[in-house]
Design a protein around this motif. Structure first.
Motif, PDB file in Angstrom:
ATOM      1  N   SER A   1       0.843  -1.193   0.000  1.00 28.56           N
ATOM      2  CA  SER A   1       0.000   0.000   0.000  1.00 28.56           C
ATOM      3  C   SER A   1       0.879   1.245   0.000  1.00 28.56           C
ATOM      4  O   SER A   1       2.011   1.215   0.467  1.00 28.56           O
ATOM      5  N   ALA A   2       0.333   2.311  -0.541  1.00 27.28           N
ATOM      6  CA  ALA A   2       0.991   3.617  -0.538  1.00 27.28           C
ATOM      7  C   ALA A   2      -0.102   4.654  -0.359  1.00 27.28           C
ATOM      8  O   ALA A   2      -1.090   4.645  -1.089  1.00 27.28           O
ATOM      9  N   LYS A   3       0.072   5.534   0.628  1.00 25.05           N
ATOM     10  CA  LYS A   3      -0.999   6.481   0.918  1.00 25.05           C
ATOM     11  C   LYS A   3      -0.424   7.836   1.310  1.00 25.05           C
ATOM     12  O   LYS A   3       0.368   7.938   2.233  1.00 25.05           O
ATOM     13  N   VAL A   4      -0.842   8.865   0.594  1.00 23.41           N
ATOM     14  CA  VAL A   4      -0.548  10.242   0.970  1.00 23.41           C
ATOM     15  C   VAL A   4      -1.646  10.670   1.936  1.00 23.41           C
ATOM     16  O   VAL A   4      -2.828  10.388   1.724  1.00 23.41           O
ATOM     17  N   ILE A   5      -1.272  11.344   3.009  1.00 22.74           N
ATOM     18  CA  ILE A   5      -2.225  11.758   4.032  1.00 22.74           C
ATOM     19  C   ILE A   5      -2.765  13.149   3.693  1.00 22.74           C
ATOM     20  O   ILE A   5      -2.004  14.062   3.382  1.00 22.74           O
ATOM     21  N   PHE A   6      -4.080  13.278   3.764  1.00 23.17           N
ATOM     22  CA  PHE A   6      -4.761  14.534   3.454  1.00 23.17           C
ATOM     23  C   PHE A   6      -5.477  15.063   4.691  1.00 23.17           C
ATOM     24  O   PHE A   6      -5.973  14.286   5.509  1.00 23.17           O
ATOM     25  N   ASP A   7      -5.547  16.377   4.819  1.00 20.85           N
ATOM     26  CA  ASP A   7      -6.256  17.031   5.900  1.00 20.85           C
ATOM     27  C   ASP A   7      -7.752  16.800   5.713  1.00 20.85           C
ATOM     28  O   ASP A   7      -8.283  17.043   4.632  1.00 20.85           O
ATOM     29  N   ARG A   8      -8.423  16.340   6.743  1.00 22.06           N
ATOM     30  CA  ARG A   8      -9.857  16.045   6.650  1.00 22.06           C
ATOM     31  C   ARG A   8     -10.698  17.285   6.392  1.00 22.06           C
ATOM     32  O   ARG A   8     -11.709  17.222   5.713  1.00 22.06           O
ATOM     33  N   GLU A   9     -10.306  18.396   6.965  1.00 22.89           N
ATOM     34  CA  GLU A   9     -11.108  19.610   6.841  1.00 22.89           C
ATOM     35  C   GLU A   9     -10.908  20.333   5.514  1.00 22.89           C
ATOM     36  O   GLU A   9     -11.865  20.787   4.910  1.00 22.89           O
ATOM     37  N   THR A  10      -9.664  20.459   5.079  1.00 18.89           N
ATOM     38  CA  THR A  10      -9.381  21.234   3.871  1.00 18.89           C
ATOM     39  C   THR A  10      -9.273  20.387   2.615  1.00 18.89           C
ATOM     40  O   THR A  10      -9.415  20.896   1.512  1.00 18.89           O
ATOM     41  N   GLY A  11      -8.968  19.097   2.792  1.00 16.23           N
ATOM     42  CA  GLY A  11      -8.755  18.233   1.637  1.00 16.23           C
ATOM     43  C   GLY A  11      -7.371  18.389   1.018  1.00 16.23           C
ATOM     44  O   GLY A  11      -7.059  17.742   0.032  1.00 16.23           O
ATOM     45  N   ASN A  12      -6.537  19.246   1.609  1.00 11.88           N
ATOM     46  CA  ASN A  12      -5.186  19.461   1.103  1.00 11.88           C
ATOM     47  C   ASN A  12      -4.235  18.385   1.605  1.00 11.88           C
ATOM     48  O   ASN A  12      -4.407  17.855   2.705  1.00 11.88           O
ATOM     49  N   SER A  13      -3.204  18.096   0.807  1.00 10.15           N
ATOM     50  CA  SER A  13      -2.181  17.155   1.220  1.00 10.15           C
ATOM     51  C   SER A  13      -1.475  17.677   2.460  1.00 10.15           C
ATOM     52  O   SER A  13      -1.209  18.875   2.581  1.00 10.15           O
ATOM     53  N   ARG A  14      -1.146  16.763   3.370  1.00  8.19           N
ATOM     54  CA  ARG A  14      -0.342  17.128   4.538  1.00  8.19           C
ATOM     55  C   ARG A  14       1.139  16.939   4.229  1.00  8.19           C
ATOM     56  O   ARG A  14       1.981  17.103   5.092  1.00  8.19           O
ATOM     57  N   CYS A  15       1.428  16.592   2.974  1.00  4.85           N
ATOM     58  CA  CYS A  15       2.802  16.475   2.446  1.00  4.85           C
ATOM     59  C   CYS A  15       3.623  15.374   3.111  1.00  4.85           C
ATOM     60  O   CYS A  15       4.842  15.455   3.195  1.00  4.85           O
ATOM     61  N   PHE A  16       2.933  14.330   3.579  1.00  9.25           N
ATOM     62  CA  PHE A  16       3.621  13.128   4.030  1.00  9.25           C
ATOM     63  C   PHE A  16       2.721  11.935   3.763  1.00  9.25           C
ATOM     64  O   PHE A  16       1.538  12.082   3.462  1.00  9.25           O
ATOM     65  N   GLY A  17       3.313  10.756   3.843  1.00 12.74           N
ATOM     66  CA  GLY A  17       2.541   9.548   3.599  1.00 12.74           C
ATOM     67  C   GLY A  17       3.255   8.318   4.116  1.00 12.74           C
ATOM     68  O   GLY A  17       4.319   8.408   4.738  1.00 12.74           O
ATOM     69  N   PHE A  18       2.663   7.161   3.838  1.00 12.75           N
ATOM     70  CA  PHE A  18       3.200   5.888   4.285  1.00 12.75           C
ATOM     71  C   PHE A  18       3.183   4.893   3.131  1.00 12.75           C
ATOM     72  O   PHE A  18       2.261   4.890   2.319  1.00 12.75           O
ATOM     73  N   VAL A  19       4.211   4.067   3.089  1.00 10.32           N
ATOM     74  CA  VAL A  19       4.314   3.015   2.084  1.00 10.32           C
ATOM     75  C   VAL A  19       4.609   1.722   2.821  1.00 10.32           C
ATOM     76  O   VAL A  19       5.498   1.676   3.678  1.00 10.32           O
ATOM     77  N   GLU A  20       3.861   0.666   2.504  1.00  9.54           N
ATOM     78  CA  GLU A  20       4.116  -0.651   3.089  1.00  9.54           C
ATOM     79  C   GLU A  20       4.702  -1.556   2.035  1.00  9.54           C
ATOM     80  O   GLU A  20       4.130  -1.709   0.956  1.00  9.54           O
ATOM     81  N   MET A  21       5.866  -2.135   2.373  1.00 14.27           N
ATOM     82  CA  MET A  21       6.536  -3.080   1.477  1.00 14.27           C
ATOM     83  C   MET A  21       6.757  -4.375   2.251  1.00 14.27           C
ATOM     84  O   MET A  21       7.299  -4.342   3.361  1.00 14.27           O
ATOM     85  N   PRO A  22       6.339  -5.524   1.693  1.00 14.22           N
ATOM     86  CA  PRO A  22       6.440  -6.784   2.431  1.00 14.22           C
ATOM     87  C   PRO A  22       7.876  -7.303   2.583  1.00 14.22           C
ATOM     88  O   PRO A  22       8.174  -8.032   3.520  1.00 14.22           O
ATOM     89  N   ASP A  23       8.765  -6.915   1.682  1.00  9.61           N
ATOM     90  CA  ASP A  23      10.137  -7.408   1.712  1.00  9.61           C
ATOM     91  C   ASP A  23      11.057  -6.358   2.347  1.00  9.61           C
ATOM     92  O   ASP A  23      11.243  -5.277   1.789  1.00  9.61           O
ATOM     93  N   ASP A  24      11.623  -6.682   3.507  1.00  6.97           N
ATOM     94  CA  ASP A  24      12.467  -5.723   4.229  1.00  6.97           C
ATOM     95  C   ASP A  24      13.699  -5.312   3.421  1.00  6.97           C
ATOM     96  O   ASP A  24      14.127  -4.163   3.496  1.00  6.97           O
ATOM     97  N   GLU A  25      14.264  -6.225   2.682  1.00  4.10           N
ATOM     98  CA  GLU A  25      15.449  -5.904   1.880  1.00  4.10           C
ATOM     99  C   GLU A  25      15.117  -4.833   0.826  1.00  4.10           C
ATOM    100  O   GLU A  25      15.856  -3.867   0.646  1.00  4.10           O
ATOM    101  N   SER A  26      13.992  -5.001   0.149  1.00  7.18           N
ATOM    102  CA  SER A  26      13.551  -4.013  -0.843  1.00  7.18           C
ATOM    103  C   SER A  26      13.246  -2.679  -0.176  1.00  7.18           C
ATOM    104  O   SER A  26      13.587  -1.615  -0.698  1.00  7.18           O
ATOM    105  N   ALA A  27      12.612  -2.737   0.995  1.00 10.62           N
ATOM    106  CA  ALA A  27      12.267  -1.515   1.721  1.00 10.62           C
ATOM    107  C   ALA A  27      13.529  -0.769   2.144  1.00 10.62           C
ATOM    108  O   ALA A  27      13.613   0.456   2.001  1.00 10.62           O
TER     109      ALA A  27
END
Length: 102
Positions: free
Chosen positions: A29-55
């Motif tokens: 998964s890859a997700k950019v976090i958005f402000d609930r009130e404004t709908g604007n990007s909070r300019c950070f996110g999270f990425v999940e990778m199953p393989d630690d070596e690749s990550a």
């Protein structure tokens, strides 16, 4: 492994993030976090990778690299509740006030 990605461009989408990290291995998964009130990007996110070596390779090769017009920061995400990740309330816990027992 869950990765934290900061200093993203406001125009970066979750799909952009997924495409970038997919170059280094499978992305759950890859997700950019958005402000609930404004709908604007909070300019950070999270990425999940199953393989630690690749990550780990993605961390070393993408940290402080220009992406979508911004120099991004990539590091291993801290588990929820660890470190400064919790939002603080403006209520309670401040002491003071009247207490007749003391």
């Amino acid at each position: 492994m869950n990765l934290f990605v900061a200093k993203l461009s406001p125009s970066t989408t979750s799909e952009d993030l997924n495409d970038l990290f997919a170059e280094y291995g499978e992305v759950d998964s890859a997700k950019v976090i958005f402000d609930r009130e404004t709908g604007n990007s909070r300019c950070f996110g999270f990425v999940e990778m199953p393989d630690d070596e690749s990550a780990n390779r993605a961390i070393s090769e993408l940290n402080e690299v220009e992406f979508d017009g911004s120099d991004i920061v990539v590091k291993k995400a801290r588990p929820k509740g660890e470190g400064g990740g919790q939002r603080r309330s403006n209520f309670g816990g401040g002491g003071g006030g009247y207490n007749s027992r003391y």
